[in-house]
Design an enzyme around this catalytic site. Sequence first.
Site, PDB file in Angstrom:
ATOM      1  N   SER A 193       5.953  -0.451  -8.166  1.00 18.00           N
ATOM      2  CA  SER A 193       6.487  -0.420  -6.802  1.00 18.00           C
ATOM      3  C   SER A 193       8.018  -0.454  -6.838  1.00 18.00           C
ATOM      4  CB  SER A 193       5.896  -1.598  -6.027  1.00 18.00           C
ATOM      5  OG  SER A 193       6.154  -1.494  -4.665  1.00 18.00           O
ATOM      6  N   ASP A 225      -1.786   6.203  -1.942  1.00 13.71           N
ATOM      7  CA  ASP A 225      -0.820   5.106  -1.815  1.00 13.71           C
ATOM      8  C   ASP A 225      -0.208   5.128  -0.407  1.00 13.71           C
ATOM      9  OD1 ASP A 225       1.339   3.315  -2.040  1.00 13.71           O
ATOM     10  OD2 ASP A 225       1.778   3.924  -4.105  1.00 13.71           O
ATOM     11  N   HIS A 262      -1.955   1.699  -3.870  1.00 19.42           N
ATOM     12  CA  HIS A 262      -0.653   1.326  -4.404  1.00 19.42           C
ATOM     13  C   HIS A 262      -0.729   0.329  -5.568  1.00 19.42           C
ATOM     14  CE1 HIS A 262       3.664   0.643  -4.262  1.00 19.42           C
ATOM     15  NE2 HIS A 262       3.452  -0.661  -4.167  1.00 19.42           N
TER      16      HIS A 262
END
Lengths: 459, 448
Positions: B255, B347, B382
């Site tokens: 991330s 995501d 994600h």
Amino acid sequence: MRWRVTDRMVRLLTATPSRALMDEQIVLKGHYLPCNSPVTFRARMRCENGNLWESMSHYHTDENGDVDLTRDSSMGGSYIGCEPMGLFWSLQPARGQEEGLRLRKKNVDTPYTVHVTMLEGHILLRDSSEDEEMIGKQELATVTVQRWYKAPGVQRIEICQNQVVGTLFLPPGPGPFPGVLDLWGIGGGLVEYRAALFASRGLASLALAYFNHKDIPGPRNHFTVGDSYFKAAWRVLQDHPQVCGNRMAIIGLSFGVFIALRMAMYPSVSPKCVVCINGPLGVYNSLANEDRLTCDTGKKLWGVNQQGYLSFWEASLPSNFPPANIVQIEKLECPLLYIVGEDDLSCASMVNADEIEKRLLAVGKSHLFTRVSYPGAGHLIEPPYTPCARTSLWAKRPTKLFTQWGGKLAEHAAAQEDSWQRILGFLECNLRGEQRTQSFSTKEPNQHIVPKHLDTLFN
Amino acid sequence: MDWWLFVKVCPQKMAGERPCPLLSVHPSRCLVDEKFEVLCQHLLPALQVTLHALLHSDEGDYWEAFGHYLSDAAGSVRVSEDASLGGSYSGVEPMGLLWSMRPIPGSKPGLRLRKKDVFKPTDVYISLYEGHLNEGFKDKRPLASVVAQRWYTAPGVQRVEVREKGLKGTLFIPPGPGPFPALLDLWGGGGGLVEFRSALLASRGYVSLSLQYIGLMGADGKPHNVGSDYFEAAFSLLKQHPQVCPDRVAMMGLSFGVSVTLGMAAYSSVIKPKCVVCVSGSHVMPVNGSLADVFDEIKKNVKNTRYDEEQRIIWRDLLLPIPDDPSKKVEMGRIKCPVLLIVGEDDQNWPASESAEDMKQMMEQAGNSHLLTILSYPETGHLIEPPYSPHFRASNFMLSETRNKVVVLWGGHTVPHSRAQEDSWHKTLAFLEQHLYSSATVAPGSNH
């Protein structure tokens, strides 16, 4: 031979699983080593007494720079040949440790922690302890493995009820579970680890003390319990709410075989099967009464043999048993698995097995009897991947006395591995399978088992 | 340990005899990225049973999974070979009892399963019930239970708190003398110090430093935003560690950690990673800026925040569209080391797919695309984490600056997301091994 390096090397040593039960294999592999080069594997651990145990083996990496102990053969060291668990069963006391050591776990709530190291070149144990610093520079990688007698969720319960002294191990879950009464030998005390392992395999197991234990009243080194004690122990296990009262077995090692067989003949005890390892079907001394197994008639169960070792041999010969002291094996109503170590120097196991077989044959019950016999195995046939003690210290006072167990390292290890699988299979089939009286094995009884990897030695 | 091979197939039980089933799991203790085998035996044949898994998280929540099975003619169920007919997973799924876990009915919403104490194992209680059950497990007595204990750390792994040179992190060191390759491990915008991936990497032979870089407080007690020198100090700490091979240090980011990783790899004169792994991230950020500048830039697009039908936050548009302006994204042509990009195509938090595509084009134009490997997983969200941990499409999230609690949509659907976690972890380990362990060229020396 030292390796020449072009940059700083990184080597990878893996152990899978890194936390294993004592009877599970651990896969050891080395990677990113120079190809076709000598490498040594070493295992080291400290037992509960603080003694150092170690083993070493010599390998060659392959053309990819890998070594895999499940595939490759050791060409020297503590063992030879392809032995995935060799480092564990060939552990021996390091130089400078006390004499007469025997590896036995007292506390089953903690694991054995073993450090497995890969070193450059072929190093001998002799070199290892002499020059620790130099050897240290040849260390390439180390992994730490834990070996457990108890699976997660297994409960350990100390038993001291109705004067019965023992430890109960219960598998996780509600139960009810089949039950196993676990008996050891004349060393006495309370040996828990095999029972803990049974519980880790789904069997409730009561390790029973019956001799030379602080919680059993009366003088030590004298039998102070008898038939009523063993019957009470059986009831403790049978009446437990988490035990299947009609799916119970007895296992005995050494003198525990006599107790196991004697118990199997009580009308109030009906085991579904019995496992005997290297023990007698009778006893030397005359029997007293229901409450005391033997009384001291001046004839002891042990003596000192010609080599100066404490020996039980004479006391284990069927020809020395007064007829009244022989278990009435003819009354057997369930399958019996008898395991013989052919190099047993403590008990005349083969002779006792012959006697049991002869008596069962005479009453048409030989179908109940299965014997498995291991060449080169000694007296102490225990759960697998632990070292064999050929002799060990029996007493320190008034003088040091050692006793002989027998067993050759590799053969004994193979016997432990094979017999454990057979014992578990035998118990599973008789305790969980159909309630039948046939021998569990489709092989002919009296099978003379030669473990696979030793085939070449015998052909 | 296949002692069960010695058990002959026992014929049908006598009528009225209650069976005594055996449930076993092997191995009973293992690392969280290792598989186990669940086996039921001595059941009646063609019996409907449910296998149920339950765990109690470090936060005190209960998670469960279950599968419906039919025993075979021998009275056995083997999870690695038999198909689940329904439950929280279906089909032949050896590890379905773990990855399909979800909070038990009645739990607080928005839960996320994360290990806090990496030296404490997780005990998973696996139970066998008669019948095909979907609920009410705690009120029914199972036929049998076992415990599968799962660890983030192998025996001998050491944990060292790092609080020097202004850094805040935790170092995990494998057992043994070393030297070892090393990793700088960066999590995302949630901040805090997430240790479990580093602990697992150390269990696989890497010295791994989990570094906190968001939500730090300065000496004045106010929030402090770190700059490149912070990450350079962390990287140098690893290089200089006595048990680390200084030319085998890599970086891994998830991330927001990807932004940092790519930025450092491209522009830092101190950080020269041997390779980088980037999970669910992007190269879009103002270059020549501090971390604070990057956050400000993202906040400028806050109007692009969307919400799904359940009012859960979708942040993926905050970085879209991918800019053409080179000052707004990392110049991928400057990267000199192998790059592994792991991307979930569903995501909802970061535009990872679009970013990966743009990165690939940049590298093709610059002539260094041979360094790039992209693993792109359909219907995957994600949070692509080590395998067999449960998937959650959304969870509670605390904004680090305002400390407000929101519910964030991560995306993904359970089955494909779980497959992606398993596949990407194994490929990540293989990638790290290839670049950090195997590229030595050593010939055995000869003195005879």
